[in-house]
Structure formats: C-alpha cells, structure tokens
Design a protein around this motif. Structure first.
Motif, mmCIF file in Angstrom:
data_model
loop_
_atom_site.group_PDB
_atom_site.id
_atom_site.type_symbol
_atom_site.label_atom_id
_atom_site.label_comp_id
_atom_site.label_asym_id
_atom_site.label_seq_id
_atom_site.Cartn_x
_atom_site.Cartn_y
_atom_site.Cartn_z
ATOM 1 N N LEU A 112 0.830 -1.204 0.000
ATOM 2 C CA LEU A 112 0.000 0.000 0.000
ATOM 3 C C LEU A 112 0.866 1.256 0.000
ATOM 4 C CD1 LEU A 112 -2.541 -1.125 2.753
ATOM 5 C CD2 LEU A 112 -2.623 -1.568 0.311
ATOM 6 N N THR A 113 1.923 1.249 0.838
ATOM 7 C CA THR A 113 2.686 2.472 1.036
ATOM 8 C C THR A 113 3.647 2.778 -0.099
ATOM 9 O OG1 THR A 113 4.308 1.233 2.300
ATOM 10 C CG2 THR A 113 2.549 2.284 3.528
ATOM 11 N N PHE A 114 4.173 1.734 -0.750
ATOM 12 C CA PHE A 114 5.130 1.968 -1.826
ATOM 13 C C PHE A 114 4.472 2.044 -3.189
ATOM 14 C CE2 PHE A 114 8.010 0.450 1.482
ATOM 15 C CZ PHE A 114 9.009 1.410 1.401
ATOM 16 N N ARG A 115 3.192 2.058 -3.203
ATOM 17 C CA ARG A 115 2.364 2.236 -4.390
ATOM 18 C C ARG A 115 3.024 1.855 -5.703
ATOM 19 N NH1 ARG A 115 0.607 8.057 -4.535
ATOM 20 N NH2 ARG A 115 2.615 8.374 -3.622
ATOM 21 N N LYS A 116 3.739 2.795 -6.340
ATOM 22 C CA LYS A 116 4.270 2.569 -7.690
ATOM 23 C C LYS A 116 5.523 1.690 -7.685
ATOM 24 C CE LYS A 116 2.459 6.948 -9.389
ATOM 25 N NZ LYS A 116 2.782 8.269 -9.978
ATOM 26 N N HIS A 117 6.205 1.590 -6.516
ATOM 27 C CA HIS A 117 7.433 0.809 -6.441
ATOM 28 C C HIS A 117 7.089 -0.622 -6.066
ATOM 29 C CE1 HIS A 117 9.306 4.730 -6.622
ATOM 30 N NE2 HIS A 117 8.639 5.100 -5.549
ATOM 31 N N PHE A 118 6.462 -1.303 -7.008
ATOM 32 C CA PHE A 118 5.939 -2.633 -6.706
ATOM 33 C C PHE A 118 7.053 -3.619 -6.369
ATOM 34 C CE2 PHE A 118 4.568 -6.892 -7.856
ATOM 35 C CZ PHE A 118 3.402 -7.002 -7.094
ATOM 36 N N LYS A 119 8.186 -3.576 -7.086
ATOM 37 C CA LYS A 119 9.281 -4.513 -6.828
ATOM 38 C C LYS A 119 9.827 -4.335 -5.410
ATOM 39 C CE LYS A 119 10.803 -5.040 -11.627
ATOM 40 N NZ LYS A 119 11.916 -4.864 -12.602
ATOM 41 N N LEU A 120 9.973 -3.086 -4.981
ATOM 42 C CA LEU A 120 10.453 -2.812 -3.631
ATOM 43 C C LEU A 120 9.462 -3.321 -2.601
ATOM 44 C CD1 LEU A 120 12.634 -1.450 -1.912
ATOM 45 C CD2 LEU A 120 11.344 0.681 -2.092
ATOM 46 N N ALA A 121 8.182 -3.079 -2.861
ATOM 47 C CA ALA A 121 7.139 -3.542 -1.939
ATOM 48 C C ALA A 121 7.121 -5.064 -1.850
ATOM 49 C CB ALA A 121 5.775 -3.024 -2.407
ATOM 50 N N ALA A 122 7.264 -5.718 -2.995
ATOM 51 C CA ALA A 122 7.268 -7.179 -3.008
ATOM 52 C C ALA A 122 8.466 -7.718 -2.227
ATOM 53 C CB ALA A 122 7.309 -7.682 -4.446
ATOM 54 N N PHE A 123 9.636 -7.054 -2.351
ATOM 55 C CA PHE A 123 10.826 -7.487 -1.611
ATOM 56 C C PHE A 123 10.591 -7.389 -0.107
ATOM 57 C CE2 PHE A 123 14.578 -5.972 0.717
ATOM 58 C CZ PHE A 123 15.390 -7.098 0.636
ATOM 59 N N TYR A 124 10.061 -6.252 0.356
ATOM 60 C CA TYR A 124 9.815 -6.087 1.793
ATOM 61 C C TYR A 124 8.801 -7.116 2.301
ATOM 62 C CZ TYR A 124 12.538 -1.894 2.715
ATOM 63 O OH TYR A 124 13.561 -1.018 2.902
ATOM 64 N N SER A 125 7.803 -7.385 1.512
ATOM 65 C CA SER A 125 6.783 -8.352 1.926
ATOM 66 C C SER A 125 7.386 -9.750 2.049
ATOM 67 C CB SER A 125 5.640 -8.377 0.904
ATOM 68 O OG SER A 125 5.004 -7.129 0.852
ATOM 69 N N LEU A 126 8.181 -10.147 1.058
ATOM 70 C CA LEU A 126 8.820 -11.469 1.092
ATOM 71 C C LEU A 126 9.815 -11.552 2.249
ATOM 72 C CD1 LEU A 126 9.207 -14.202 -0.284
ATOM 73 C CD2 LEU A 126 10.967 -13.167 -1.727
ATOM 74 N N PHE A 127 10.602 -10.499 2.415
ATOM 75 C CA PHE A 127 11.575 -10.460 3.512
ATOM 76 C C PHE A 127 10.868 -10.581 4.860
ATOM 77 C CE2 PHE A 127 13.946 -7.995 6.690
ATOM 78 C CZ PHE A 127 15.180 -8.650 6.661
ATOM 79 N N SER A 128 9.748 -9.870 5.012
ATOM 80 C CA SER A 128 8.983 -9.909 6.266
ATOM 81 C C SER A 128 8.460 -11.308 6.548
ATOM 82 C CB SER A 128 7.811 -8.934 6.199
ATOM 83 O OG SER A 128 8.268 -7.636 5.971
ATOM 84 N N ALA A 129 7.898 -11.922 5.520
ATOM 85 C CA ALA A 129 7.331 -13.255 5.701
ATOM 86 C C ALA A 129 8.403 -14.240 6.149
ATOM 87 C CB ALA A 129 6.684 -13.716 4.400
ATOM 88 N N ILE A 130 9.596 -14.185 5.514
ATOM 89 C CA ILE A 130 10.694 -15.101 5.873
ATOM 90 C C ILE A 130 11.196 -14.825 7.282
ATOM 91 C CG2 ILE A 130 13.079 -15.745 5.323
ATOM 92 C CD1 ILE A 130 12.397 -15.198 2.365
ATOM 93 N N LEU A 131 11.405 -13.546 7.591
ATOM 94 C CA LEU A 131 11.925 -13.162 8.907
ATOM 95 C C LEU A 131 10.999 -13.614 10.030
ATOM 96 C CD1 LEU A 131 13.913 -11.638 10.723
ATOM 97 C CD2 LEU A 131 12.615 -9.547 10.258
ATOM 98 N N PHE A 132 9.710 -13.349 9.878
ATOM 99 C CA PHE A 132 8.778 -13.699 10.951
ATOM 100 C C PHE A 132 8.540 -15.206 11.036
ATOM 101 C CE2 PHE A 132 8.138 -9.246 11.116
ATOM 102 C CZ PHE A 132 7.745 -8.991 12.415
ATOM 103 N N THR A 133 8.699 -15.872 9.921
ATOM 104 C CA THR A 133 8.598 -17.337 9.958
ATOM 105 C C THR A 133 9.750 -17.912 10.785
ATOM 106 O OG1 THR A 133 7.513 -17.416 7.804
ATOM 107 C CG2 THR A 133 8.545 -19.445 8.577
#
Length: 414
Positions: A112-133
């Motif tokens: 939501l927050t990185f709107r147009k920077h989809f690749k950056l947003a996808a990286f943070y989301s994937l990183f978050s999922a791995i870290l919290f797992t």
C-alpha cells in the motif's frame, strides 16, 4: 474478475493506503499502551521500558500519518519497531506471546505504502514473511528470562487474543468496505458509460436523421411532384410494419427495430433521383421510353448513394434497410419490375412494404402529368394489383388500416 481488479486498484490508491496505515498505527499504539500497563503491573521491566519507547514512537507516527503525503519514513520506523519487539518478546518471555498479526502490518502494508514501487514492496513483503517465519519457528526453543506466573501468562494471552480478534474484525470490516466501495465505483462507471453510450447514440441518431432529412429535402427541391410525399409514405410504411408486428407476420424479419428503421428509411426511397436530369423530373407530360429508362436509374443509384453517405455509420441494419428500400421499391411481385426484375420474396420485405405505400400515395396525389385519383379508386387499384405488382400479404395489411391511412392523408395536405 472486474471486482478483484478494482479492489487491487483501490488498495494501491494513495488515499486508501493512508487509511490503512492510520488504522495500523493507531492499533499498534493502543496495543503497546495495553502491554505497557500489563508489563508494569507484572514488573517485567525490560518489556515495560521498551513499551514506553513503543508508545512514544507510535504517538509520533499517529500524528505523522495525518500530515505526510509519503509513508516511507513512518514505515521504516514501524518495521524496525515490530522486529525488535518480536525479538525482545521472544528473549524475555520465551516466545509465549504471538505477533502473527503483525505479519499483516509489515507484510501487506508495503504494497500500500510503496504504491508505484511494486518490486520494492514485493521485496519487503517477502523479507517480512521469511523473517517472521524464522522468529516464530525459533521462539519455542528460547528459554524465558522471566518466571511468569500463570496469572501473568493469562494476561498476556488475553491481550494477544483480543488483539487478534480486533485485527480480524477490522480486516473484515475494511474488506467489506472495499467491496462495497468497489461495487459502487463499478456501478457508477457502468452508469457513466451507459449514459455516454446513450448520449453518443442519440447524437449520432440526430446527425443521421439530419442527413436523411437533408437528402430527402434535396429531392423535394428538385421534384415538385414529391411535396409531402415522403412524410405520408413514412407514415404508411410505419402503419403496415406495426400491423404486421401486431399480427405476428414475417416474424423472422419484423421487430420493433425494423419498424423504426423502415420509418426512418422511407424518406430516402427516392434519393436516387438526384442523378436524374431536372428536365425529366419536371416534365409535365408522359416520359419517352429513353427518358423512362433514365428515370429508372434512380432505383439503382439510390442504394449506392445511401451506402456512400452512411459508410462511416455503425448502424449496419439501418443502412441495409434504407439501401434496399431505395434500390428495390420499384420491383414487382410478378418479377416485371426494375432494376433487377426480382420476384416475390426475392424482393426485400422493406421494399415490398415501401412499394405499396409509394404507389398508393402517387395515386391519390396530383402530379404534373396527372390528377389525383379518388381514395376508393386508389384502394381498388392496390387491391387488384395484389399478386401482380404487390405482395398480397402486405396489401392485406395496408387495406386493414384504412381509417389510419385517411388520418395521415388529412394531416398532410397534397
């Protein structure tokens, strides 16, 4: 699906992203305030002190989310705070507290927050999922640094369960809101497109009718015999077509659109006369054989003129009917007509209807080469010509409407 695509568009929209972050920040603020109180009462001071920092941080963020047009700075602090909070909770409490709901905040929020920077947003989301797992997998093996009473554990679990419930409820409400919002937007878009399409259709129809009337008037101005002929014949063909529709005749061809089209096409039936010499059109007596052959060209030329004038129109059904009316209204049921000598049902229905209306009006009208016939005489000629000149079914329909025909005749002077 359109609604799913639209929900994605809404989620990536700045103003809705801001709503989501406001909800997330205020939830985190109240969440940490609850634990600040709980850890203070339980005398778990490291977590108590950390929650003082968290409350202050989210208090600042609560102000910033209303004043900033960019979320990147708030998000970075938000993200670091959540990760550190998870690490401290695991270290001091032995993984007894669950922060799964934060995966939603730090995993989905970047989209939501990185709107147009989809690749950056996808990286943070994937990183978050791995870290919290990893953190969740490791937490059961970490020994707690504090001996917590059963009462303290119940308090912690209660706060987390309540938080999970709140997050789920808010998530459900937000999803419902989005669905309703998207459905409303889609309805509005459909209504706007429908209105625009209708407006465009009406505009094109007005232009088309203007062209039709202009062409018909062009013929009127050259052929003094025509007069209000086109208005009366339009009314006659409409009467015949409506009667056929009412009786269920010619079902494969006649519907409400056909009735409208033939009525609009009727004024163009003699448009081919624009290629005929004025000398012939305005000749007061009978035409010679050569002149008559030239006059007959108007039928063939009429269809050509219509197709050329309306070549850019998308209303193909109307063009076909108008061209057929102009081209074949002089064909005869027995095959002795022109320009192609078609017979019976080879002649398009619209042209067979036009033929009856055209001849009847010519009979009851004064022309430069003849006087008008009495109405009853004209009816009789039409009736006797059924099966030779005219389609018998069309003649029957026409003669069944005598009262309405005479109303039309009285409305338009000859």
């Amino acid at each position: 699906m359109p609604i799913i695509t639209k929900i994605r568009e809404v989620l990536l929209d700045f103003k809705y992203a801001k709503i989501f972050q406001i909800i997330a920040v205020y939830f985190a603020l109240f969440y940490h305030a609850s634990f600040l109180l709980a850890f203070g009462l339980m005398k778990v001071y490291p977590m108590f002190l950390y929650n003082i920092y968290s409350v202050l941080l989210f208090s600042i963020l609560a102000v910033l989310v209303f004043s900033k047009h960019s979320f990147e700075i708030q998000f970075i602090f938000f993200y670091i705070e959540v990760v550190v909070h998870q690490l401290l909770a695991d270290y001091f409490l032995g993984g007894m507290t669950s922060f799964h709901f934060f995966i939603f905040l730090v995993g989905i929020l970047p989209l939501l927050t990185f709107r147009k920077h989809f690749k950056l947003a996808a990286f943070y989301s994937l990183f978050s999922a791995i870290l919290f797992t990893i953190l969740e997998v490791r937490s059961p093996y970490i020994l707690p640094r504090y001996e917590l009473s059963e009462h303290a554990v119940i308090i912690i679990k209660t706060i987390n369960i309540a938080s999970d419930v709140i997050v789920n409820m808010v998530g459900l409400l937000m999803y419902s809101y989005l669905v309703l919002l998207v459905e409303k937007k889609l309805r509005t878009q459909v209504e706007i497109k429908t209105y625009e399409a209708q407006a465009k259709t009406e505009k094109l129809l007005k232009i088309q009718n203007y062209v039709i009337n202009s062409l018909a008037n062009l013929v009127d101005n050259r052929d003094f015999d025509t007069g209000e002929h086109i208005q009366r014949t339009s009314a006659y063909v409409e009467l015949i077509a409506k009667k056929a529709l009412e009786k269920g005749l010619f079902k494969e061809e006649i519907d409400s659109n056909f009735v409208e089209y033939i009525k609009r096409a009727a004024p163009l039936h003699d448009v081919g006369k624009i290629v005929v010499s004025d000398v012939i059109l305005k000749k007061p007596g009978r035409l010679t054989a050569e002149e008559y052959n030239e006059m007959k060209l108007h039928a063939k030329e009429g269809g050509r003129v219509i197709r050329e004038v309306f070549a850019m129109s998308d209303d193909k059904a109307f063009i076909q009917i108008a061209a057929d009316v102009a081209s074949f209204h002089h064909e005869k049921w027995d095959g002795s007509g022109y320009p192609k000598g078609l017979r019976e049902t080879q002649i398009p229905l619209c042209a067979r209807i036009m033929a009856v209306a055209d001849v009847f009006d010519a009979l009851v009208s004064r022309r430069c080469y003849k006087e008008a016939y009495p109405v009853e005489t004209a009816y009789k000629i039409i009736e006797e010509s059924a099966g030779a000149h005219f389609d018998p079914a069309v003649v029957e329909l026409f003669l069944s409407e005598k009262e309405e025909i005479e109303k039309v005749m009285s409305k338009f002077t000859r």
